[in-house]
Design an enzyme around this catalytic site. Structure first.
Site, PDB file in Angstrom:
ATOM      1  N   ASP A 165       0.838  -1.205   0.000  1.00 17.84           N
ATOM      2  CA  ASP A 165       0.000   0.000   0.000  1.00 17.84           C
ATOM      3  C   ASP A 165       0.874   1.257   0.000  1.00 17.84           C
ATOM      4  O   ASP A 165       0.592   2.236  -0.690  1.00 17.84           O
ATOM      5  CB  ASP A 165      -0.916  -0.024   1.231  1.00 17.84           C
ATOM      6  CG  ASP A 165      -1.646  -1.346   1.335  1.00 17.84           C
ATOM      7  OD1 ASP A 165      -2.513  -1.604   0.493  1.00 17.84           O
ATOM      8  OD2 ASP A 165      -1.312  -2.156   2.228  1.00 17.84           O
ATOM      9  N   HIS A 177      -4.510  -3.284   6.607  1.00 17.15           N
ATOM     10  CA  HIS A 177      -4.346  -3.567   5.180  1.00 17.15           C
ATOM     11  C   HIS A 177      -5.718  -3.964   4.634  1.00 17.15           C
ATOM     12  O   HIS A 177      -6.012  -5.128   4.404  1.00 17.15           O
ATOM     13  CB  HIS A 177      -3.332  -4.686   4.931  1.00 17.15           C
ATOM     14  CG  HIS A 177      -3.353  -5.166   3.505  1.00 17.15           C
ATOM     15  ND1 HIS A 177      -2.888  -4.407   2.464  1.00 17.15           N
ATOM     16  CD2 HIS A 177      -3.842  -6.293   2.950  1.00 17.15           C
ATOM     17  CE1 HIS A 177      -3.084  -5.058   1.331  1.00 17.15           C
ATOM     18  NE2 HIS A 177      -3.669  -6.204   1.596  1.00 17.15           N
TER      19      HIS A 177
HETATM   20  P1  NAI Z   1      -2.984 -18.100  -3.876  1.00 18.36           P
HETATM   21  O1  NAI Z   1      -4.315 -18.678  -3.556  1.00 18.36           O
HETATM   22  O2  NAI Z   1      -2.476 -18.087  -5.268  1.00 18.36           O
HETATM   23  O3  NAI Z   1      -1.875 -18.856  -2.982  1.00 18.36           O
HETATM   24  C1  NAI Z   1      -2.067 -19.174  -1.645  1.00 18.36           C
HETATM   25  C2  NAI Z   1      -1.346 -20.480  -1.385  1.00 18.36           C
HETATM   26  O4  NAI Z   1      -1.435 -20.757   0.023  1.00 18.36           O
HETATM   27  C3  NAI Z   1      -1.943 -21.668  -2.129  1.00 18.36           C
HETATM   28  O5  NAI Z   1      -0.922 -22.368  -2.814  1.00 18.36           O
HETATM   29  C4  NAI Z   1      -2.537 -22.509  -1.006  1.00 18.36           C
HETATM   30  O6  NAI Z   1      -2.504 -23.898  -1.274  1.00 18.36           O
HETATM   31  C5  NAI Z   1      -1.621 -22.140   0.152  1.00 18.36           C
HETATM   32  N1  NAI Z   1      -2.140 -22.452   1.473  1.00 18.36           N
HETATM   33  C6  NAI Z   1      -3.427 -22.478   1.896  1.00 18.36           C
HETATM   34  N2  NAI Z   1      -3.493 -22.851   3.183  1.00 18.36           N
HETATM   35  C7  NAI Z   1      -2.221 -23.056   3.586  1.00 18.36           C
HETATM   36  C8  NAI Z   1      -1.652 -23.484   4.801  1.00 18.36           C
HETATM   37  N3  NAI Z   1      -2.411 -23.781   5.854  1.00 18.36           N
HETATM   38  N4  NAI Z   1      -0.303 -23.596   4.867  1.00 18.36           N
HETATM   39  C9  NAI Z   1       0.470 -23.329   3.802  1.00 18.36           C
HETATM   40  N5  NAI Z   1      -0.021 -22.947   2.620  1.00 18.36           N
HETATM   41  C10 NAI Z   1      -1.350 -22.804   2.508  1.00 18.36           C
HETATM   42  O7  NAI Z   1      -3.002 -16.648  -3.248  1.00 18.36           O
HETATM   43  P2  NAI Z   1      -2.010 -15.427  -3.511  1.00 18.36           P
HETATM   44  O8  NAI Z   1      -2.521 -14.596  -4.610  1.00 18.36           O
HETATM   45  O9  NAI Z   1      -0.618 -15.947  -3.576  1.00 18.36           O
HETATM   46  O10 NAI Z   1      -2.220 -14.590  -2.179  1.00 18.36           O
HETATM   47  C11 NAI Z   1      -1.820 -15.114  -0.934  1.00 18.36           C
HETATM   48  C12 NAI Z   1      -2.379 -14.271   0.205  1.00 18.36           C
HETATM   49  O11 NAI Z   1      -1.814 -12.970   0.212  1.00 18.36           O
HETATM   50  C13 NAI Z   1      -3.896 -14.058   0.152  1.00 18.36           C
HETATM   51  O12 NAI Z   1      -4.394 -14.192   1.477  1.00 18.36           O
HETATM   52  C14 NAI Z   1      -4.038 -12.643  -0.325  1.00 18.36           C
HETATM   53  O13 NAI Z   1      -5.249 -12.072   0.102  1.00 18.36           O
HETATM   54  C15 NAI Z   1      -2.856 -12.008   0.369  1.00 18.36           C
HETATM   55  N6  NAI Z   1      -2.384 -10.736  -0.199  1.00 18.36           N
HETATM   56  C16 NAI Z   1      -1.895  -9.795   0.680  1.00 18.36           C
HETATM   57  C17 NAI Z   1      -1.371  -8.614   0.228  1.00 18.36           C
HETATM   58  C18 NAI Z   1      -0.836  -7.613   1.194  1.00 18.36           C
HETATM   59  O14 NAI Z   1      -0.448  -6.534   0.750  1.00 18.36           O
HETATM   60  N7  NAI Z   1      -0.782  -7.856   2.492  1.00 18.36           N
HETATM   61  C19 NAI Z   1      -1.324  -8.307  -1.202  1.00 18.36           C
HETATM   62  C20 NAI Z   1      -1.823  -9.358  -2.051  1.00 18.36           C
HETATM   63  C21 NAI Z   1      -2.334 -10.536  -1.555  1.00 18.36           C
END
Ligand code: NAI
Length: 331
Positions: A159, A187
């Protein structure tokens, strides 16, 4: 030669993970002279994909990459790690109640907190990226009481960087010449992107962003909502959420925390509130921080005007509600 640093990435088979692990292996996070060993955790349904990522890391022949652990076992993943980037989580699916998503993430962060507390290296630094990032970090803190609270943070640097990007585009200046914006709070779309202390380096010296933009209506309106809503705009355009910018910002967050921020510059990090700026203590809240010798400290004494005060309080209020919801999921 330096000893390798062990870096954990959870959710490493996901989209952010796929962008993040090569950056870490190239030295973007910890420096071009710092060898790393990557620990990647995901869940069993993603095990095959995770192994594919490991194969690509081998194929890329990164000189700094001294080893890769790819596993679905949290204990193995957490053992000996010096830095933990928590990207794995349970996404909100259509039709799900907020409480149901919270409850899934609370149970994930509760159990991963214990694995980190028992098995990570002493003084491990933790960055939570997965949403709800602030509250996941809070749960992690509660269930890893032996990890110092100053070592647990969440990502609002994306952000922060978005705010720098918007100012740079508006003024048509280099983004590297803009500094000291602040993201306050959660966030989420209640965050407050604040430019009241931000400056731009110009040939005539440092100038306040407010003076250069000279359009308070834009700064107090569209600028704020653009930064708050940027995540949604990316989803609309890409049909996927931000990944490369999230990965890059996670590297910025850890790099500045470990290697320090330049004198006179601050960045935004979600950290455990000590009550600074009358933000309730005991929330993970994004503040302006300066980093030195591997530790952050909240930049103190910035004047907060009435407009800002309301926004700081509103995002704190949302975080208090999230905290209550998270606690109601703990049994
Ligand atoms: P994604 O769905 O592509 O990847 C998430 C991964 O986490 C998947 O491979 C899934 O199998 C895995 N996963 C689920 N439960 C798990 C567990 N208990 N232990 C280990 N791995 C587990 O999602 P993406 O796009 O990579 O986003 C990941 C997270 O980051 C989301 O929660 C999203 O909202 C968040 N996010 C945060 C941002 C920030 O600025 N703080 C910015 C963008 C995304």
């Amino acid at each position: 030669a330096k000893d390798p640093v062990r870096v954990l990435v959870t959710g490493a088979a996901g989209q952010i993970g796929y962008a993040l692990v090569p950056m870490i292996a190239r030295g973007v996070m910890l420096g071009a002279d710092q060898p790393v060993i990557l620990h990647m955790l995901d869940i069993p349904p993603a095990a095959e994909a995770l192994n594919g990522v490991k194969m690509e890391l081998v194929d890329a022949a990164f000189p700094l990459l001294k080893g890769v652990v790819a596993t679905t076992d949290a204990v193995e993943a957490c053992t000996g790690v010096n830095v933990a980037v928590m990207v794995g989580g349970f996404p909100r699916k259509e039709g799900m109640e907020r409480k149901d998503v919270m409850s899934k993430n609370v149970s994930i962060y509760k159990s991963q907190a214990s694995a980190l507390e028992k098995h990570a290296a002493p003084n491990c630094k933790v960055l939570v990226v997965a949403n709800p990032a602030n509250t996941n970090a809070l749960i992690l803190k509660e269930y890893a009481p032996s990890i110092p609270e100053k070592n647990i943070s969440c990502l609002t640097r994306l952000d922060h960087n978005r705010a720098l990007g918007q100012i740079s585009e508006r003024l048509n200046v280099q983004v590297s010449d803009v500094k000291n914006v602040i993201i306050w709070g959660n966030h989420s779309s209640s965050q407050y992107p604040d430019v009241n202390h931000a400056t731009v380096a110009t040939p005539a010296g440092e100038k306040p962003v407010r003076e250069l933009v000279a359009d308070d209506a834009w700064l107090n309106g569209e600028f704020i909502s653009t930064v708050q809503q940027r995540g949604a705009a990316i989803i609309k355009a890409r049909k996927l959420s931000s990944a490369l910018s999230a990965a890059s910002s996670a590297c910025d967050h850890i790099r500045d925390w470990v290697l320090g921020t330049p004198e006179g510059t601050w960045v935004s990090m979600g950290v455990y509130s000590d009550g600074s700026y009358n933000v309730p203590a005991g929330l993970i809240y994004s503040f302006p921080v300066a980093c030195k010798n591997g530790e952050w400290s909240i930049v103190q004494g910035l004047p907060i005007d009435e407009f800002s005060r309301k926004k700081l309080d509103a995002t704190a209020e949302e975080l208090s509600e999230e905290k209550a919801l998270a606690y109601s999921c703990l049994t």
